[in-house]
Scaffold this motif. Structure first.
Motif, PDB file in Angstrom:
ATOM      1  N   THR A 187      54.145  51.949  53.589  1.00  0.00           N
ATOM      2  CA  THR A 187      53.144  51.802  54.853  1.00  0.00           C
ATOM      3  C   THR A 187      51.742  51.525  53.863  1.00  0.00           C
ATOM      4  OG1 THR A 187      52.847  54.187  54.831  1.00  0.00           O
ATOM      5  CG2 THR A 187      54.610  53.117  56.000  1.00  0.00           C
ATOM      6  N   GLU A 188      50.953  51.455  54.767  1.00  0.00           N
ATOM      7  CA  GLU A 188      49.365  51.113  54.261  1.00  0.00           C
ATOM      8  C   GLU A 188      49.066  52.512  53.698  1.00  0.00           C
ATOM      9  OE1 GLU A 188      46.798  49.202  56.874  1.00  0.00           O
ATOM     10  OE2 GLU A 188      47.717  47.195  56.696  1.00  0.00           O
ATOM     11  N   GLU A 189      49.408  53.537  54.579  1.00  0.00           N
ATOM     12  CA  GLU A 189      49.012  54.804  54.233  1.00  0.00           C
ATOM     13  C   GLU A 189      49.628  55.638  53.096  1.00  0.00           C
ATOM     14  OE1 GLU A 189      49.975  53.741  57.182  1.00  0.00           O
ATOM     15  OE2 GLU A 189      48.271  54.168  58.426  1.00  0.00           O
ATOM     16  N   GLU A 190      50.886  54.950  52.945  1.00  0.00           N
ATOM     17  CA  GLU A 190      51.436  55.508  51.580  1.00  0.00           C
ATOM     18  C   GLU A 190      50.788  54.926  50.413  1.00  0.00           C
ATOM     19  OE1 GLU A 190      56.027  56.050  53.508  1.00  0.00           O
ATOM     20  OE2 GLU A 190      55.481  54.153  52.547  1.00  0.00           O
ATOM     21  N   ILE A 191      50.705  53.722  50.551  1.00  0.00           N
ATOM     22  CA  ILE A 191      50.016  52.897  49.506  1.00  0.00           C
ATOM     23  C   ILE A 191      48.656  53.649  49.124  1.00  0.00           C
ATOM     24  CG2 ILE A 191      48.871  50.674  48.617  1.00  0.00           C
ATOM     25  CD1 ILE A 191      51.197  49.302  50.179  1.00  0.00           C
ATOM     26  N   GLN A 192      47.701  53.893  50.179  1.00  0.00           N
ATOM     27  CA  GLN A 192      46.454  54.316  50.020  1.00  0.00           C
ATOM     28  C   GLN A 192      46.525  55.810  49.469  1.00  0.00           C
ATOM     29  OE1 GLN A 192      43.930  54.736  53.455  1.00  0.00           O
ATOM     30  NE2 GLN A 192      42.457  55.699  52.425  1.00  0.00           N
ATOM     31  N   TYR A 193      47.747  56.629  49.764  1.00  0.00           N
ATOM     32  CA  TYR A 193      47.614  57.935  48.933  1.00  0.00           C
ATOM     33  C   TYR A 193      48.202  57.915  47.762  1.00  0.00           C
ATOM     34  CZ  TYR A 193      49.133  62.732  48.234  1.00  0.00           C
ATOM     35  OH  TYR A 193      49.387  64.056  47.671  1.00  0.00           O
ATOM     36  N   ILE A 194      49.163  57.057  47.289  1.00  0.00           N
ATOM     37  CA  ILE A 194      49.621  56.750  46.010  1.00  0.00           C
ATOM     38  C   ILE A 194      48.216  56.303  45.112  1.00  0.00           C
ATOM     39  CG2 ILE A 194      50.848  55.376  44.331  1.00  0.00           C
ATOM     40  CD1 ILE A 194      53.162  55.562  46.538  1.00  0.00           C
ATOM     41  N   GLU A 195      47.585  55.085  45.459  1.00  0.00           N
ATOM     42  CA  GLU A 195      46.367  54.761  44.863  1.00  0.00           C
ATOM     43  C   GLU A 195      45.218  55.917  44.624  1.00  0.00           C
ATOM     44  OE1 GLU A 195      46.118  49.946  45.702  1.00  0.00           O
ATOM     45  OE2 GLU A 195      45.252  51.429  47.314  1.00  0.00           O
ATOM     46  N   GLU A 196      45.122  56.672  45.490  1.00  0.00           N
ATOM     47  CA  GLU A 196      44.179  57.754  45.347  1.00  0.00           C
ATOM     48  C   GLU A 196      44.651  58.901  44.542  1.00  0.00           C
ATOM     49  OE1 GLU A 196      42.932  58.580  49.162  1.00  0.00           O
ATOM     50  OE2 GLU A 196      41.864  56.914  49.688  1.00  0.00           O
ATOM     51  N   ASN A 197      45.884  59.109  44.479  1.00  0.00           N
ATOM     52  CA  ASN A 197      46.342  60.378  43.694  1.00  0.00           C
ATOM     53  C   ASN A 197      47.038  60.176  42.544  1.00  0.00           C
ATOM     54  OD1 ASN A 197      45.827  62.754  45.928  1.00  0.00           O
ATOM     55  ND2 ASN A 197      46.445  60.861  47.093  1.00  0.00           N
ATOM     56  N   VAL A 198      47.429  58.898  42.036  1.00  0.00           N
ATOM     57  CA  VAL A 198      48.103  58.923  40.666  1.00  0.00           C
ATOM     58  C   VAL A 198      46.870  59.119  39.645  1.00  0.00           C
ATOM     59  CG1 VAL A 198      49.049  57.173  39.148  1.00  0.00           C
ATOM     60  CG2 VAL A 198      50.002  57.332  41.281  1.00  0.00           C
ATOM     61  N   GLU A 199      47.304  60.009  38.807  1.00  0.00           N
ATOM     62  CA  GLU A 199      46.396  60.246  37.557  1.00  0.00           C
ATOM     63  C   GLU A 199      46.639  59.196  36.379  1.00  0.00           C
ATOM     64  OE1 GLU A 199      43.805  61.860  34.832  1.00  0.00           O
ATOM     65  OE2 GLU A 199      44.087  62.491  36.870  1.00  0.00           O
ATOM     66  N   SER A 200      47.948  59.053  35.935  1.00  0.00           N
ATOM     67  CA  SER A 200      48.371  58.072  35.008  1.00  0.00           C
ATOM     68  C   SER A 200      49.818  57.636  35.120  1.00  0.00           C
ATOM     69  CB  SER A 200      48.429  58.834  33.413  1.00  0.00           C
ATOM     70  OG  SER A 200      48.972  59.986  33.606  1.00  0.00           O
ATOM     71  N   VAL A 201      50.047  56.452  34.515  1.00  0.00           N
ATOM     72  CA  VAL A 201      51.275  55.705  34.634  1.00  0.00           C
ATOM     73  C   VAL A 201      51.711  55.574  33.193  1.00  0.00           C
ATOM     74  CG1 VAL A 201      52.652  53.635  35.209  1.00  0.00           C
ATOM     75  CG2 VAL A 201      51.133  54.882  36.820  1.00  0.00           C
ATOM     76  N   HIS A 202      53.074  55.888  32.851  1.00  0.00           N
ATOM     77  CA  HIS A 202      53.533  55.724  31.365  1.00  0.00           C
ATOM     78  C   HIS A 202      54.854  55.203  31.583  1.00  0.00           C
ATOM     79  CE1 HIS A 202      50.414  58.743  30.119  1.00  0.00           C
ATOM     80  NE2 HIS A 202      50.910  59.254  31.074  1.00  0.00           N
ATOM     81  N   LEU A 203      54.897  53.699  31.126  1.00  0.00           N
ATOM     82  CA  LEU A 203      56.313  53.092  31.065  1.00  0.00           C
ATOM     83  C   LEU A 203      56.897  53.268  29.681  1.00  0.00           C
ATOM     84  CD1 LEU A 203      54.800  50.038  32.952  1.00  0.00           C
ATOM     85  CD2 LEU A 203      56.743  51.164  33.832  1.00  0.00           C
ATOM     86  N   PHE A 204      58.128  53.223  29.675  1.00  0.00           N
ATOM     87  CA  PHE A 204      58.685  53.407  28.495  1.00  0.00           C
ATOM     88  C   PHE A 204      60.082  52.703  28.340  1.00  0.00           C
ATOM     89  CE2 PHE A 204      62.338  56.039  26.198  1.00  0.00           C
ATOM     90  CZ  PHE A 204      61.477  55.916  24.765  1.00  0.00           C
ATOM     91  N   SER A 213      59.655  55.161  33.846  1.00  0.00           N
ATOM     92  CA  SER A 213      58.360  55.332  34.057  1.00  0.00           C
ATOM     93  C   SER A 213      58.243  56.706  34.549  1.00  0.00           C
ATOM     94  CB  SER A 213      57.688  54.344  35.114  1.00  0.00           C
ATOM     95  OG  SER A 213      58.309  54.568  36.369  1.00  0.00           O
ATOM     96  N   VAL A 214      56.896  57.306  34.111  1.00  0.00           N
ATOM     97  CA  VAL A 214      56.748  58.590  34.582  1.00  0.00           C
ATOM     98  C   VAL A 214      55.233  58.565  35.121  1.00  0.00           C
ATOM     99  CG1 VAL A 214      55.685  61.093  33.765  1.00  0.00           C
ATOM    100  CG2 VAL A 214      57.932  60.123  32.686  1.00  0.00           C
ATOM    101  N   ILE A 215      55.169  58.753  36.271  1.00  0.00           N
ATOM    102  CA  ILE A 215      53.948  58.560  37.205  1.00  0.00           C
ATOM    103  C   ILE A 215      53.252  60.146  37.457  1.00  0.00           C
ATOM    104  CG2 ILE A 215      52.579  57.984  39.308  1.00  0.00           C
ATOM    105  CD1 ILE A 215      56.113  56.528  38.627  1.00  0.00           C
ATOM    106  N   MET A 216      52.357  60.367  36.651  1.00  0.00           N
ATOM    107  CA  MET A 216      51.501  61.685  36.761  1.00  0.00           C
ATOM    108  C   MET A 216      50.621  61.755  37.984  1.00  0.00           C
ATOM    109  SD  MET A 216      52.692  63.183  34.272  1.00  0.00           S
ATOM    110  CE  MET A 216      51.877  64.769  34.324  1.00  0.00           C
ATOM    111  N   LYS A 217      50.686  63.017  38.875  1.00  0.00           N
ATOM    112  CA  LYS A 217      49.656  63.024  39.898  1.00  0.00           C
ATOM    113  C   LYS A 217      48.622  63.763  39.487  1.00  0.00           C
ATOM    114  CE  LYS A 217      50.011  64.648  44.698  1.00  0.00           C
ATOM    115  NZ  LYS A 217      50.906  65.032  45.886  1.00  0.00           N
ATOM    116  N   LYS A 218      47.506  63.530  40.050  1.00  0.00           N
ATOM    117  CA  LYS A 218      46.264  64.626  39.994  1.00  0.00           C
ATOM    118  C   LYS A 218      46.376  65.779  40.362  1.00  0.00           C
ATOM    119  CE  LYS A 218      43.262  60.227  40.445  1.00  0.00           C
ATOM    120  NZ  LYS A 218      42.172  59.608  41.574  1.00  0.00           N
TER     121      LYS A 218
END
Length: 218
Positions: A187-204, A213-218
């Motif tokens: 949903t648009e709300e889910e996407i917005q929350y993710i964009e605002e609360n992801v600290e970093s992304v690590h692909l391996f 992948s490891v997605i770190m949260k703020k």
């Protein structure tokens, strides 16, 4: 050999040195907190190999094992994979959850709280399953916690099906990407929350073809 890879190979999970080779990466990320009292969720039980690995590697944590069936009777395996392989394991709580169902996930969160330190998706690997789980579960990851999304190479099978592949979603969250997230199963709300609360992304990739992948949260 690091401790997590040793345990992976002991129990025969494909996360270890024989196949996907994810565990050396996970050990680097998790070793500083492995003795903490974590709430750890794994989506996808199969035959319970990785659940046993996590139970041993995280000696003070509660492990939540999620699968959508107790036993898959249609499996080619005589006993069939499923949640039953997580029963009667110390510190492991098995839960029937369909990862593509927001209502199932909501019921799980209602029962077991809304603050999980690590959530790992090794479930069905379909785009809708991965993206619905990510969109629904990420708000319930603790601040500073992480969401691990495995087997992103499965996205390559869906790139020609007019779907937004999950690996594209993850790459769009990298700091140097300014395009923003597009995901037809969120949903648009889910996407917005993710964009605002992801600290970093690590692909391996440990073997050159399997991706996690490891997605770190703020």
């Amino acid at each position: 050999m690091d401790e997590l890879t040793r345990l992976a190979d002991k129990y025969g999970t494909d996360k270890g040195s024989v196949y996907h080779r994810y565990t050396s990466f996970y050990d680097e990320v998790l070793s500083p907190i492995k003795n903490d009292k974590l709430k750890f969720v794994e989506i996808g039980v199969w035959f319970g190999e990785s659940i046993k690995m996590w139970r041993d590697y995280l000696p003070n944590s509660t492990i939540y094992a999620l699968d959508y069936v107790e036993s898959n009777a249609t499996s080619k395996h005589s006993k069939g994979p499923g949640l039953k392989h997580a029963y009667n394991l110390d510190r492991v709580t098995p839960c029937i959850v369909d990862q593509s169902s927001r209502s199932d996930i909501a019921r799980f969160v209602e029962l077991y709280g809304n603050s999980f330190d690590v959530i790992l998706d090794d479930g069905g690997h379909l785009m809708n399953q991965q993206q619905i789980s990510f969109g629904t579960f990420f708000p319930h990851v603790s601040p500073g916690g992480m969401y691990i999304l495995e087997d992103l190479h499965t996205s390559l099978d869906h790139s020609k099906n007019f779907e937004t592949s999950t690996i594209e979603v993850i790459r769009s969250l990298e700091k140097n990407n300014t395009v923003g997230v597009t995901a037809i199963y969120m949903t648009e709300e889910e996407i917005q929350y993710i964009e605002e609360n992801v600290e970093s992304v690590h692909l391996f990739s440990g073997n050159g073809s399997s991706w996690t992948s490891v997605i770190m949260k703020k």
